[in-house]
Design an enzyme around this catalytic site. Structure first.
Site, mmCIF file in Angstrom:
data_model
loop_
_atom_site.group_PDB
_atom_site.id
_atom_site.type_symbol
_atom_site.label_atom_id
_atom_site.label_comp_id
_atom_site.label_asym_id
_atom_site.label_seq_id
_atom_site.Cartn_x
_atom_site.Cartn_y
_atom_site.Cartn_z
ATOM 1 N N LYS A 94 0.814 -1.225 0.000
ATOM 2 C CA LYS A 94 0.000 0.000 0.000
ATOM 3 C C LYS A 94 0.851 1.280 0.000
ATOM 4 O O LYS A 94 0.488 2.266 -0.630
ATOM 5 C CB LYS A 94 -0.953 0.004 1.195
ATOM 6 C CG LYS A 94 -2.076 -1.017 1.040
ATOM 7 C CD LYS A 94 -3.059 -0.939 2.175
ATOM 8 C CE LYS A 94 -4.034 -2.092 2.116
ATOM 9 N NZ LYS A 94 -5.006 -2.085 3.197
ATOM 10 N N TYR A 153 -10.167 -10.471 9.953
ATOM 11 C CA TYR A 153 -11.319 -11.370 9.881
ATOM 12 C C TYR A 153 -10.816 -12.768 9.565
ATOM 13 O O TYR A 153 -9.679 -12.952 9.137
ATOM 14 C CB TYR A 153 -12.306 -10.906 8.781
ATOM 15 C CG TYR A 153 -11.626 -10.699 7.455
ATOM 16 C CD1 TYR A 153 -11.109 -9.456 7.106
ATOM 17 C CD2 TYR A 153 -11.434 -11.759 6.579
ATOM 18 C CE1 TYR A 153 -10.431 -9.270 5.920
ATOM 19 C CE2 TYR A 153 -10.757 -11.577 5.387
ATOM 20 C CZ TYR A 153 -10.261 -10.336 5.061
ATOM 21 O OH TYR A 153 -9.575 -10.157 3.892
ATOM 22 N N ASP A 171 -10.213 2.136 2.348
ATOM 23 C CA ASP A 171 -10.300 1.348 3.593
ATOM 24 C C ASP A 171 -11.107 2.063 4.680
ATOM 25 O O ASP A 171 -11.960 1.461 5.330
ATOM 26 C CB ASP A 171 -8.896 1.050 4.146
ATOM 27 C CG ASP A 171 -8.218 -0.093 3.403
ATOM 28 O OD1 ASP A 171 -8.921 -0.896 2.766
ATOM 29 O OD2 ASP A 171 -6.975 -0.172 3.466
ATOM 30 N N ASN A 176 -4.901 1.743 -1.650
ATOM 31 C CA ASN A 176 -5.387 0.365 -1.861
ATOM 32 C C ASN A 176 -6.111 0.215 -3.196
ATOM 33 O O ASN A 176 -6.445 -0.892 -3.586
ATOM 34 C CB ASN A 176 -6.290 -0.098 -0.706
ATOM 35 C CG ASN A 176 -7.678 0.505 -0.779
ATOM 36 O OD1 ASN A 176 -7.880 1.549 -1.394
ATOM 37 N ND2 ASN A 176 -8.635 -0.144 -0.151
#
Ligand code: NDP
Length: 277
Positions: A68, A220, A105, A89
């Site tokens: 990034k 996640y 983001d 991103n």
């Protein structure tokens, strides 16, 4: 009538990325003709890979860890939010052949919190754990929600202090170490450390989360992360992970590229149903 345009996500490691699936679902839903795949690209091969991708007709790129910041340096122009976050991103090929760098983001996180989970950030006390690239990307969009204050706590305290200084003009923001917050309370705790990826947790006092407070892990997985479990064990009103943020940041990138905004709810529900939460 759409033409078959090509998009991709670059990163390393990349084989577990959900982005190709998400963008393919978006394309089906909005009847856009495009391809989107994942390419393993190291920091060392980034420049060559990006040249090859666009020389072969690519229209847009997502960049993830560890690219990034390199994408931020490489873009010819930057959106305001990317300029601030020092990380890109989403790359868009412009009509004149130049590359525009954006960062979706932070918006993805805010949409997931406020729209999908119905959480108001107005006047809330927000704690961000970690002072890396993800923290940098979310501070600006969080500040736009007019919280009472934002505290950034990091293992390396100096990094949190540097980051808070950079964003000081946007509102009340402080950087510190974990020891400095052990007597404080927050309405929302965001885990933007990469500790979850190895099943670890930063040192968090048991009293850190206010009554009816929320926990959100940017990471996640198929199972609840260590931080999501920490939130549940500390009576969080909701303890969430970053799957919704992932889908929402992708939806914003898709909109930037295609001019069509996909419906995210059904995609989030589908991806949630496919994992064992
Ligand atoms: P960085 O490598 O830039 O930063 C990592 C941060 O985590 C640093 O502040 C580091 O502290 C801290 N850290 C690492 N290990 C520990 C530990 N064991 N205990 C305490 N602190 C620790 O990572 P990113 O900012 O790019 O990513 C952070 C997380 O956000 C990742 O889990 C990533 O997957 C997630 N993410 C999710 C997105 C989504 O769409 N859902 C989008 C972007 C990121 P120190 O400075 O002291 O080293």
């Amino acid at each position: 009538m759409s033409t078959l345009d090509h998009y991709a996500v670059f990163g390393q490691p990349i084989n577990h990325s959900k982005s190709p699936r998400i963008h393919t679902l978006f394309a089906e839903q909005t009847q856009q003709l495009l391809t989107y795949n994942a390419q393993e690209v190291s920091a060392e091969s980034f420049d060559l890979s990006i040249d090859t991708f666009f020389n072969q007709g690519g229209k847009g790129l997502n960049c993830t860890v560890p690219l990034k910041e390199l994408a931020w340096q490489r873009a010819d122009t930057l959106s305001e939010r990317a300029q601030f976050s020092k990380a890109v991103n989403t790359i868009v090929l412009q009509k004149d052949g130049t590359l525009l760098g954006d960062n979706t983001d932070g918006l993805g996180l805010v949409v997931d919190l406020t729209k999908n989970h119905g959480i108001s950030l107005l006047k809330s006390r927000i704690l961000i754990l970690g002072a890396g690239g993800a923290s940098r990307g979310i501070i600006g969009p969080l500040m736009e929600q007019s919280p009472k204050h934002i505290v950034i706590a990091n293992r390396t305290k100096e990094k949190a202090m540097t980051l808070s200084n950079e964003f000081a003009q946007l509102g009340d923001i402080t950087g510190c170490g974990y020891d400095d917050i052990k007597d404080c309370q927050f309405d929302l705790i965001l885990n933007a450390t990469s500790a979850s990826l190895t099943g670890q947790l930063p040192p968090l006092a048991d009293t850190l989360l206010a009554e009816k407070g929320y926990c959100y892990d940017l990471a996640y997985g198929n199972e609840p992360t260590a931080f999501v479990k920490w939130g549940l064990a500390h009576n969080a009103k909701k303890s969430m992970d970053g799957l919704g943020m992932l889908v929402e940041q992708a939806a914003e990138a898709f909109y930037i590229w295609r001019g069509v905004r996909p419906e995210t709810e059904q995609i989030i529900n589908l991806l949630n149903s496919e994992r064992a939460l």
